[in-house]
Structure formats: C-alpha cells, structure tokens
Design a protein around this motif. Structure first.
Motif, PDB file in Angstrom:
ATOM      1  N   VAL B  59      64.111  36.635 -27.162  1.00 37.74           N
ATOM      2  CA  VAL B  59      62.856  36.866 -26.448  1.00 37.74           C
ATOM      3  C   VAL B  59      61.756  37.169 -27.455  1.00 37.74           C
ATOM      4  N   GLU B  60      60.659  36.434 -27.321  1.00 37.00           N
ATOM      5  CA  GLU B  60      59.508  36.685 -28.177  1.00 37.00           C
ATOM      6  C   GLU B  60      58.437  37.364 -27.338  1.00 37.00           C
ATOM      7  N   ALA B  61      57.780  38.351 -27.896  1.00 36.58           N
ATOM      8  CA  ALA B  61      56.708  39.025 -27.172  1.00 36.58           C
ATOM      9  C   ALA B  61      55.362  38.480 -27.625  1.00 36.58           C
ATOM     10  N   VAL B  62      54.528  38.115 -26.652  1.00 37.96           N
ATOM     11  CA  VAL B  62      53.144  37.748 -26.972  1.00 37.96           C
ATOM     12  C   VAL B  62      52.259  38.718 -26.195  1.00 37.96           C
ATOM     13  N   ALA B  63      51.735  39.688 -26.915  1.00 35.88           N
ATOM     14  CA  ALA B  63      50.968  40.741 -26.249  1.00 35.88           C
ATOM     15  C   ALA B  63      49.615  40.216 -25.788  1.00 35.88           C
ATOM     16  N   THR B  64      49.246  40.575 -24.555  1.00 36.22           N
ATOM     17  CA  THR B  64      47.947  40.177 -24.008  1.00 36.22           C
ATOM     18  C   THR B  64      47.204  41.442 -23.590  1.00 36.22           C
ATOM     19  N   THR B  65      45.887  41.340 -23.547  1.00 34.56           N
ATOM     20  CA  THR B  65      45.095  42.556 -23.308  1.00 34.56           C
ATOM     21  C   THR B  65      44.415  42.581 -21.940  1.00 34.56           C
ATOM     22  N   GLN B  66      44.398  41.422 -21.268  1.00 33.65           N
ATOM     23  CA  GLN B  66      43.703  41.392 -19.971  1.00 33.65           C
ATOM     24  C   GLN B  66      44.692  41.169 -18.834  1.00 33.65           C
ATOM     25  N   VAL B  67      44.253  41.563 -17.625  1.00 31.11           N
ATOM     26  CA  VAL B  67      45.115  41.433 -16.448  1.00 31.11           C
ATOM     27  C   VAL B  67      44.347  40.737 -15.335  1.00 31.11           C
ATOM     28  N   ILE B  68      44.920  39.674 -14.777  1.00 33.59           N
ATOM     29  CA  ILE B  68      44.305  39.044 -13.597  1.00 33.59           C
ATOM     30  C   ILE B  68      44.863  39.742 -12.361  1.00 33.59           C
ATOM     31  N   GLU B  69      43.971  40.338 -11.579  1.00 32.74           N
ATOM     32  CA  GLU B  69      44.394  41.074 -10.385  1.00 32.74           C
ATOM     33  C   GLU B  69      44.505  40.114  -9.205  1.00 32.74           C
ATOM     34  N   MET B  70      45.268  40.530  -8.161  1.00 30.72           N
ATOM     35  CA  MET B  70      45.454  39.675  -6.986  1.00 30.72           C
ATOM     36  C   MET B  70      44.118  39.386  -6.301  1.00 30.72           C
ATOM     37  N   GLY B  71      43.173  40.316  -6.383  1.00 30.69           N
ATOM     38  CA  GLY B  71      41.899  40.118  -5.696  1.00 30.69           C
ATOM     39  C   GLY B  71      40.891  39.286  -6.477  1.00 30.69           C
ATOM     40  N   ASP B  72      41.168  38.991  -7.742  1.00 34.59           N
ATOM     41  CA  ASP B  72      40.215  38.221  -8.553  1.00 34.59           C
ATOM     42  C   ASP B  72      40.038  36.799  -8.023  1.00 34.59           C
ATOM     43  N   HIS B  73      38.837  36.261  -8.197  1.00 36.93           N
ATOM     44  CA  HIS B  73      38.628  34.850  -7.864  1.00 36.93           C
ATOM     45  C   HIS B  73      39.381  34.012  -8.902  1.00 36.93           C
ATOM     46  N   PRO B  74      40.329  33.174  -8.450  1.00 32.17           N
ATOM     47  CA  PRO B  74      41.234  32.518  -9.399  1.00 32.17           C
ATOM     48  C   PRO B  74      40.529  31.786 -10.552  1.00 32.17           C
ATOM     49  N   ALA B  75      39.660  30.824 -10.236  1.00 30.12           N
ATOM     50  CA  ALA B  75      39.076  30.020 -11.308  1.00 30.12           C
ATOM     51  C   ALA B  75      38.196  30.871 -12.218  1.00 30.12           C
ATOM     52  N   ASN B  76      37.431  31.788 -11.631  1.00 32.04           N
ATOM     53  CA  ASN B  76      36.586  32.664 -12.450  1.00 32.04           C
ATOM     54  C   ASN B  76      37.434  33.539 -13.368  1.00 32.04           C
ATOM     55  N   ALA B  77      38.523  34.072 -12.823  1.00 31.72           N
ATOM     56  CA  ALA B  77      39.386  34.950 -13.614  1.00 31.72           C
ATOM     57  C   ALA B  77      39.993  34.187 -14.781  1.00 31.72           C
ATOM     58  N   VAL B  78      40.396  32.950 -14.533  1.00 35.41           N
ATOM     59  CA  VAL B  78      41.004  32.147 -15.603  1.00 35.41           C
ATOM     60  C   VAL B  78      39.979  31.872 -16.706  1.00 35.41           C
ATOM     61  N   ARG B  79      38.732  31.659 -16.332  1.00 40.22           N
ATOM     62  CA  ARG B  79      37.687  31.399 -17.329  1.00 40.22           C
ATOM     63  C   ARG B  79      37.303  32.661 -18.101  1.00 40.22           C
ATOM     64  N   SER B  80      37.245  33.812 -17.393  1.00 42.18           N
ATOM     65  CA  SER B  80      36.733  35.020 -18.047  1.00 42.18           C
ATOM     66  C   SER B  80      37.836  35.855 -18.714  1.00 42.18           C
ATOM     67  N   LYS B  81      39.075  35.716 -18.250  1.00 40.27           N
ATOM     68  CA  LYS B  81      40.151  36.540 -18.826  1.00 40.27           C
ATOM     69  C   LYS B  81      41.086  35.661 -19.646  1.00 40.27           C
ATOM     70  N   LYS B  82      40.580  35.216 -20.788  1.00 39.75           N
ATOM     71  CA  LYS B  82      41.342  34.262 -21.602  1.00 39.75           C
ATOM     72  C   LYS B  82      42.527  34.915 -22.298  1.00 39.75           C
ATOM     73  N   ASP B  83      42.509  36.250 -22.369  1.00 38.31           N
ATOM     74  CA  ASP B  83      43.650  36.925 -22.986  1.00 38.31           C
ATOM     75  C   ASP B  83      44.514  37.639 -21.935  1.00 38.31           C
ATOM     76  N   SER B  84      44.636  37.011 -20.776  1.00 40.23           N
ATOM     77  CA  SER B  84      45.511  37.548 -19.732  1.00 40.23           C
ATOM     78  C   SER B  84      46.897  36.914 -19.855  1.00 40.23           C
ATOM     79  N   SER B  85      47.881  37.570 -19.245  1.00 37.02           N
ATOM     80  CA  SER B  85      49.264  37.069 -19.320  1.00 37.02           C
ATOM     81  C   SER B  85      49.391  35.666 -18.733  1.00 37.02           C
ATOM     82  N   ILE B  86      48.590  35.349 -17.715  1.00 33.33           N
ATOM     83  CA  ILE B  86      48.686  34.033 -17.067  1.00 33.33           C
ATOM     84  C   ILE B  86      48.040  32.946 -17.920  1.00 33.33           C
TER      85      ILE B  86
END
Lengths: 333, 333
Positions: B59-86
C-alpha cells in the motif's frame, strides 16, 4: 350531481382474462355489498341477458354485437367497433344513463373509448391512469402509470390536481401530500421535465411537498406521487415484479426442507395477509382521471374481488363527485 | 495493456459514511484475498501514512490536503479542490500510476473527477453508471442509473455497448443479451426516446433482444438492460425500497408472536442468504463506464465487504481490458 338516486355502474361483461364468469361473480358480490348500486352489463346477449333476468331488477342487460380483442389497435377498434361492450359502455355514461364505467378488457381500448366517447373534462389536456400502491401506512396514489409516455410540465401539474382529488374523494385523505417522483431531493435534480415540473408544482399547487425518490415510494411519505407515464409504468411493473420475485424467494426458502415447511405453516396466515395487501385485486382497478365521467380500468387478471372492489371505488368516485372536483381544480390553474 | 504487472487500485480512504475505518478494513480484506493487487490510498496524511506503513509495501500513501464534502457542487468541487482524495485519485489513473480508482464518496464528485480528469474514451459522448441487479439466475446489469437524466437514442446505444463489454469482462457472460427497458413489448411502444432507441439498437447492435418491461427486470431474461439515467435511477431506488419494505413486512410477520418467532428461527439461515443476495455490498460498487480508465463508485454506506468486492471488480475490469473493449465497441458504430 344528485345523491338521491342509486349509482349505476356499467360493467363490461366480457373484458378480462377470466370473463365473463369471474366478472359476473364480482357483480354479484358488489350487488350484495351495496344495496344502492345498480349495474348495466354490456356484452353478448347470451351472456348479459340471462344474468340480468336473475338479478332482481338491479341489473340491466345491454346486448352488444362486437368484441374488441386485446390485439386490436385501441383507437382504430374504438372507431370501427361502435357496438362493442367497451364503446357502448362509455356511451352509456356519456348519455347519462350510467354514472361510471368499469372494464377489465384492453387498457388501451378503454382509454381510447373513454377519451373519445365520454370526452375530456374541460381544461384537462391529458387524462392519466392512476394506481393505488400499498404502502406502510395509508395507500398512496401513483400517476400517470401509462397513458402518456411523453409529458410536459403542465401535464404533471394536472396529474397532481387530479390525483389530489382522487385521494381526497376515494381514499378519504383529508389534505393529500403531493410529491414529484425524482432522482434527488433538491429542486435542481432530475431531467429537464422533472426540474420544470418541480418549479410549476411549487408555484401552483399548495399541496406540493417536493421530490420523492424511488426508495421512499412505499414509505408512506406522500399520498399522491406524480410522474410521466413512462417512468410511472416502469415503476409500477417493477414494483409488481420485485414483490413477486421476493415473495417467491421467501417461499422457496420456506419449502426447502420438512422442518422449514413446518415452520412456514405457522407463518402462513401472516404471509397470506401480506400477499393480499400487495395484491392489485385489493384496490380493484385503476381510474382513468381527466375524462368526463368515472372510468375504472381493471387488471386483465381481475377476479371477483377485484371487480367488486372496482365497482365500490366507482360508486365512491360518483358519490364524491370526483369529476366535478377535478373540473374545479383544473379550472383554478 | 500488459497483464504481467500487478494491478494497482487507488482507494479514496475518506469517502463514504463509514470512512476511514471500514474502507481500510475493506482494503485489508482485498489485500488478503488477492496477492497480486496493490493499493494507493488517497486521503489525509494522518490516516493514509500509518496504514501504508503496516501493509508490507503493498500500500502506498498519497497524502491529500482537501476534502470534497457530500454537499459540495460536484463539478465546482473538482475544479477548486485539486488536492482532494477524489481528484488526486483520478489523476493517478490519468498519469498511469494506477490502473483503477474506487471511492465511496460523493457520486457526483467521482463522476465529475473521472470525466474531467481521466477524460472520456474516444467516441463516448456520455459516460454512464451501471449497477448489478440480483436476478433469479445470473446477475444483470442496469444502466444508466443516474449519470444522465436526459438522453438521446445514440446515448442509449453506447450504454448498450458499454454494458455488453462490462457483462462480458466482469460478469463473465459469454454472449450478453441486451434489452431496452420499456413499457410494452412491441417496437412502437413507449416514449419517443424509447421508440427511437429501439430502432437504433435493432439496427446497430447484434446482441439486442428487444424491449423488457419492469415486471421482467428481475426475471433473468436479459444480461444488460439499458435506459436513460432518470428511469434507471428511479428503477434502482424503487427496487431497493421495495425489497426493504417487503423484507421488513416479512420480518414483522415473523416477530408477531412467540410461536412465529420460533418458526422464524428455523427459516433464518435461508432468509439471511436471501438478504445477502439483495445486498448492494455483494457487488461492491457501480462502475462509471465510458471514462478513460476504470472507475468504481461505491454506495455511501459501503462496508468492508463492499470495498473488498469493489476492488476485486476493479481488478477484473483492468485485467479484462474493459476500457479497451469499450473503445473498440464504440468505434465500430
């Protein structure tokens, strides 16, 4: 509409997989259950006349010479077979000789006959078929379940108004909660149709409570669920198919060994009750809402209980002035 | 795609209602079950690094600093949270450092990340979410179950091709039978979309077997069932809701009295098996088909078994070259 005279329901004696025998048994049950109901039977003379002659004057026979088959093109059949049990049945309502029409024959032909012969209620653009779903609490109405495969938002608003009237008049729900079947809770979820319908319902229908997802359809959270006839038909049949598959698997589990069979025999009464609750016969038939007169369409497999219940529902709809209520609701928007 | 190296699956450590604990338990199960699988975990350093350090180098760990929450707007969250686990998970596949991505986090964000970061397979106009339904026989694939609320006939043709590839690669079905979810059997039945899709499928897809109605979805008559994402999502959730309501009622019947409880205890093993069969965890997750890389999206409530099964499915999809098969199928039409 006057409440002083008995309600007359036309019954198509030859519509359905078990016609005429089980249809006539259902009529007999309905006559016994409600002393104020009168029946007009449409169908071949050799079927309807002998039955009427033994029914103490409460059944009138109207002999018809043509038969609409299940394979016939509905609208064409209604136009070409004017002396069929279905077309004559609709005409008797149109002419005021009867208050309601019931048939377990071709759904398409019943819809076409009701729409073409009885006509639509003024202001209704698309009649819809409603069905009663068994939920945890009070039954819930789903519409449209197949009359209109493609819909506009305004159609869904009218379905909501018609469903509300039906829930109130026939199910006796005081203030029906109306929900839109959708794929998320928020107003911006779903297809373009669902989003536009949401906005329209929110604006025009005080009883509108918002979106409901597939998972909650049976949870008793809404009294009326509106959707287009494509989604509604898929949903209804999927529900029937899932119930059948699941109860079949439960039954298989019970029949596996001698010991499980013994255990199952103890549970049988409860499960028979559950099955009855899920049985479409319990609710008798699906009303075609929006036509100018009460029209109840039975499942092809309607047995005596379904027929008797459909007649009961028809009487309630007539006595509660369902048609008038729908006309007023539609006129307001 | 070479089969000689182990398959690497990126797992979002913090997606899902029971993350990270049950996600990590699922990873442990997957590692034990398949000695050739390797995992990259994305998520906060304090979660992924300790786990990776105890996993014998698999198992390799790739640490990320941002979190996309369930309430976030999907496309906006993907654009603004580039260092999220997703987003990082999707990028690792894009960059060839991993072969597949799994997350039980926000379905919308996973879809957006996969589509925007991995990109679509050349020729695919709309990726679709597929789900495996428990039927009487071999499981059956239903798609789209929610990625595209409004569809065109050409989308449904591609869904059919992608579903066929998935049934073949992951479910091991030799010659998948593909059906169109509709409200009647004849080609002329249904909405305009359904009628046009029928004609296109009949012309272009040799595996097409015709329409299937809601009642037959669980009957095992088709291996792949295609529909638009609105109808598919309603159908999937209705199926889940109906199963839950029915099994709840069966349970109530069994718990009614001391005698029925005793009878129920005999039946319990069979019913537990039935429940497992209907449990979405059994199939682990829903593949997003049409993106350029394997992407499996888990139910929010995914537990360890669901995670382990999703990783297994991801490995099968990689080893069977699902992406290449879809690319070839789509290129032909």
């Amino acid at each position: 509409m006057s409440q002083s005279r008995p309600v007359t329901v036309v019954v198509d004696a030859i519509g359905g997989d078990f016609a005429p025998d089980q249809i006539l048994q259902g009529v007999t049950q309905a006559l016994a259950a409600n002393p104020d109901v009168r029946i007009i039977l449409t169908g071949p003379a050799d079927i309807v006349q002998p039955f009427a002659s033994t029914a103490w004057g409460r059944v009138e026979a109207v002999a018809t010479t043509q038969v609409i088959e299940m394979g016939d093109h509905p609208a064409n059949a209604v136009r070409s077979k004017k002396d069929s049990s279905i077309v004559v049945g609709a005409r008797l309502v149109r002419e005021g000789r009867a208050d309601a029409f019931f048939s377990a024959g071709s759904t398409g032909a019943c819809m076409a006959a009701a729409t073409l012969v009885m006509g639509r209620i003024k202001g209704v653009s698309r009649p819809a078929i409603a069905t009663v779903l068994p939920t945890a609490g009070v039954p819930c109405i789903l519409l449209d379940v197949g009359a209109n495969a493609d819909c506009k938002p305004e159609n869904l608003l009218q379905f909501a108004e018609m469903g509300e009237a039906y829930a109130s008049v026939v199910l006796g729900v005081g203030a029906p909660r109306v929900a839109l079947l959708n794929i998320g809770e928020e107003p911006t979820k779903g297809s373009i149709l669902a989003q536009e319908a949401y906005a329209l319902l929110a604006e025009k229908l005080p009883a509108f409570t918002g979106n409901i997802e597939g998972r909650e359809v049976l949870a008793g959270e809404a009294d009326v669920i509106v959707t287009d006839g494509f989604t509604g038909n898929v949903a209804l049949k999927l529900l029937e198919g899932t119930s059948k598959a699941l109860l079949g698997q439960v039954k298989d589990a019970m029949m596996a060994t001698a010991v499980t069979k013994l255990a199952a025999s103890v549970l049988k009464p409860s499960l028979v009750r559950l099955k009855a609750q899920l049985d479409p016969d319990t609710y008798g038939g699906a009303p075609l809402l929006g036509v100018d007169g009460v029209c109840i369409i039975g499942h092809g497999s309607s047995g005596p209980v379904a027929v008797a219940n459909a007649i009961k529902v028809a009487v309630q709809a007539v006595e509660g002035d369902l048609t008038g209520r729908i006309a007023r609701a539609v006129a307001e928007n």
